[in-house]
Design an enzyme around this catalytic site. Sequence first.
Site, mmCIF file in Angstrom:
data_model
loop_
_atom_site.group_PDB
_atom_site.id
_atom_site.type_symbol
_atom_site.label_atom_id
_atom_site.label_comp_id
_atom_site.label_asym_id
_atom_site.label_seq_id
_atom_site.Cartn_x
_atom_site.Cartn_y
_atom_site.Cartn_z
ATOM 1 N N GLY A 463 -3.640 62.204 70.916
ATOM 2 C CA GLY A 463 -3.381 60.984 71.664
ATOM 3 C C GLY A 463 -2.698 61.272 72.976
ATOM 4 O O GLY A 463 -1.945 62.247 73.107
ATOM 5 N N GLY A 465 -0.851 59.153 76.474
ATOM 6 C CA GLY A 465 -0.355 57.919 77.048
ATOM 7 C C GLY A 465 0.039 58.119 78.495
ATOM 8 O O GLY A 465 -0.223 59.164 79.100
ATOM 9 N N SER A 466 0.686 57.086 79.047
ATOM 10 C CA SER A 466 1.091 57.160 80.449
ATOM 11 C C SER A 466 2.238 58.123 80.672
ATOM 12 O O SER A 466 2.408 58.639 81.777
ATOM 13 C CB SER A 466 1.492 55.762 80.938
ATOM 14 O OG SER A 466 0.418 54.857 80.796
ATOM 15 N N TRP A 467 3.047 58.376 79.620
ATOM 16 C CA TRP A 467 4.234 59.211 79.813
ATOM 17 C C TRP A 467 4.362 60.299 78.756
ATOM 18 O O TRP A 467 5.436 60.822 78.560
ATOM 19 C CB TRP A 467 5.491 58.339 79.807
ATOM 20 C CG TRP A 467 5.392 57.178 80.718
ATOM 21 C CD1 TRP A 467 5.327 55.862 80.374
ATOM 22 C CD2 TRP A 467 5.314 57.210 82.144
ATOM 23 N NE1 TRP A 467 5.212 55.076 81.482
ATOM 24 C CE2 TRP A 467 5.203 55.882 82.596
ATOM 25 C CE3 TRP A 467 5.323 58.240 83.091
ATOM 26 C CZ2 TRP A 467 5.100 55.545 83.924
ATOM 27 C CZ3 TRP A 467 5.220 57.899 84.424
ATOM 28 C CH2 TRP A 467 5.110 56.573 84.829
ATOM 29 N N LYS A 485 5.431 64.666 69.174
ATOM 30 C CA LYS A 485 5.218 63.822 70.350
ATOM 31 C C LYS A 485 6.043 64.360 71.511
ATOM 32 O O LYS A 485 7.262 64.518 71.399
ATOM 33 C CB LYS A 485 5.614 62.369 70.052
ATOM 34 C CG LYS A 485 5.504 61.446 71.252
ATOM 35 C CD LYS A 485 6.005 60.044 70.935
ATOM 36 C CE LYS A 485 5.980 59.166 72.172
ATOM 37 N NZ LYS A 485 6.506 57.807 71.906
ATOM 38 N N ASP A 608 5.830 46.756 73.851
ATOM 39 C CA ASP A 608 4.597 47.538 74.030
ATOM 40 C C ASP A 608 3.806 47.598 72.723
ATOM 41 O O ASP A 608 3.326 48.662 72.327
ATOM 42 C CB ASP A 608 4.928 48.944 74.525
ATOM 43 C CG ASP A 608 3.709 49.665 75.091
ATOM 44 O OD1 ASP A 608 2.715 48.981 75.412
ATOM 45 O OD2 ASP A 608 3.741 50.902 75.209
#
Length: 851
Positions: A463, A465-467, A485, A608
């Site tokens: 996965g 994401g933006s950050w 993560k 979110d």
Amino acid sequence: MATNYCDEFERNPTRNPRTGRTIKRGGPVFRALERECSDGAARVFPAAAVRGAAAARAASPRVAAASPCPEFARDPTRNPRTGRPIKRGGPVFRALERECADYGGASPRRVSPARAFPNRRVSPARRQSPAEAAEASPCPEFARDPTRNPRTGRTIKRGGPTYRALEAECADYGRLSPIRSPWSDWSSTGLSPFRSHMRKSPARRSPARRSPARRSLARYTEHLTSDSETEVDYDARNVIRSQVGPGGVCERFAADPTRNPVTGSPLSRNDPLYTDLMEICKGYPDTPLTKSLTGEGTDDDTCEAFCRDPTRNPVTGQKMRRNGIEYQMFAEECDCSGISRPSGVSRTSGTSGSSGSSASSRPPNSFEAPGASSRPPNSFEASGAARVPGTPSVSRGEPRWMSSISTRHNYDESNPMSVAFRLRHVKDIRKFLRTVRPGRSGFCATDKGGWLGSAAVSDNVIGQGSWGSVHMVKFRDFPEEFVVKEAVLMSVSEKHRYKPTVVWDEWAAGSVPDEVVVNNMVTEIAATGMTPFVPLTAGAGACDSCNPQLLEKAAKVTKCYLQAMEAADFSLDRVLPTMSPDQAASALAQILLGLQSLQTTLGIMHNDIKAHNILVKRVPPGGYWKVTDSFNGQVFYIPNEGYLCMLADYGVVRLVKPAVGMDTLYGTRNARFVPRDVGRWGKGAGTEYVVTPIRSKISVVVRGGRFVGVEPNKAVRYWKNTDTSKVGDVITTNNVFYMGYDIEPDMQVQLDDTNSFPVWESRGDVADCVRTFVGGKRASQPGFHRLFYKKTGSAWEKAAETVAKQNPLFSGFTLDGSGLKYIRAATACAYIFPGMAVPRPGEREIESFTM
């Protein structure tokens, strides 16, 4: 040439007297006519043609009367001969300035009075007495109204060239210029001495930020230390403490030295303004706090109170920002390694649970009813695992959730579907990672030759994401896969607090990222038997230079942190398109009740929620989870359809519960809900509560989640009798609570009780949960929820669409309590799924929880 031509040319020098055509001043025709007419008695422009011919000009009354100087002195923005606008500093302006250098009126030149015309000769006839000069000075009028030019009466721009010229000219008038004058009303004009302007640095000749606050504070210091009472006829301390927001400057600085007392922006201890404020406010007020700020030391009682409750200032009782100036000061002076918090101590008051809490012992503006802080704290509130100061490492040894799991009466590690089994797994992961040495840059997943590259057998990015990115990893010496993560440190404060971690999940004091702290709390909530619908984490580590794999963004080498957590099979967006209506109903109920447990314990605003942030594990189908709502006694029986859903990703959350101590925003509280019956289901969900609207006098202005200011509360909210009726006669206000500000509510509001006083911002999270399944606009982020689920028109889908179509301005304002389904996740679950009031026949209980 005839004299009449010269007379005509003298009357209108912009036209040729022979042809009548327009001529350019200074051009060849103009100069020829000027030379031709200079021999006669009539001079066209004596000051322009014959430089310095003052005697000739005085001898000609007709020419003296036609002089442009009086008009130019009155309005230096126009050419007095043509009436056209001229540019200040341009060639025409400079020519008129030279021509009118001997004029006795006020000069429009932008020079300092000390340097203006040092060698000018003034005619005795034109000399003014000091009284006449003072009367003709523009300074008194400029001091009264600095927004207008006292000579022309026109509006001028504050900080513009005309304003700066008048400011320089009147620098000695009243000892202070109008913008920083003690008699100017900062609160009425909206101005503040704590404003910064760009100036040229004399050394570098480049724009450099200078602080007018330091200059103004230095001037006030002169008045404060002056022994003469004749020079200063006002109290300069009152000037410093002028009404800019609630309270004075020194009061606000003493209450929170971590922020600029006027603008509210963060204030560093190394900032020169901080030094000036310390010097000026050192005598006001004379309290133990100012004594400790000025270096007179901290007594033992203060340190003991700080070690018992490090989230509050032991002197003022107000909340302290984690790792702020006050926090660091007390942490440095107080050794808390040998002081342990006794059992039953509340984090909100710092007193024992057995002794009652009086109103005087509560911190100001806490809005809590007497006795509210005397209750025993929840385990996550009292743990402070990542917030205990005075120790070299805030997470050395086992985290608190490891001791919480053994206290549960139904603790059973043999059942693979139990939370205890999952906790044992993450405990083994954490124990293993603490034996693995970090890489060159620390615990990194994406740096060159990093930690995972040398220690892990497999590393698959599952996965992005933006950050950050999510990796499924398998280590050589650990039997099972788990998730790592990697997230980028986003906030400036987190980057400033960053310190490397030599051992996994062992952080230096004050360096733990906020998301890691939240994940530890969430894991502890699951360990104490509140919910199984959240992911469990196994600690974290820091990385000096990672190269993250971001979604739709160019990656840069930066500082990151890694978190290890239990593995999931996929996210909800992968499996939602193939889910049956029963499976989707079970998934939505799990997410809503998981969110409710976080709302109750942490006062969370997730901000979110989407399908990508919901993790899913495959489990053997059958049985049900029993979840009890401790607020109204409602019991939910969630059927197990083969999927365990967990609400994840707490990177942008806000925790508005004051007892948690991680936010200054306490949320919008518009009503009190008191249950009068056991929880109801379907269309009656929420009607078991007695609703009392709240009104307040003061409005705290918050934009983008940040404090802006305060003003009288004029935000009107209209209440309805039922969810489907028209607007009624009950009108109240919108009440935003913020740390340190008393908005004067009409009842005592217990901000830590998010059940009785729910947070109105939770409507966005409830809407996002439901819209993940039925589609719609995202409430807390831009964009829309992609409709992964294939709707079939079932009854629960129609009820979910009702909740999804809530009005962000009016939904929730119902006097019968039916609007609570838009705000409280458990009430929304009871409204959408009335069939979960009883278990399915023949099904067994997997595990029970109480939230």
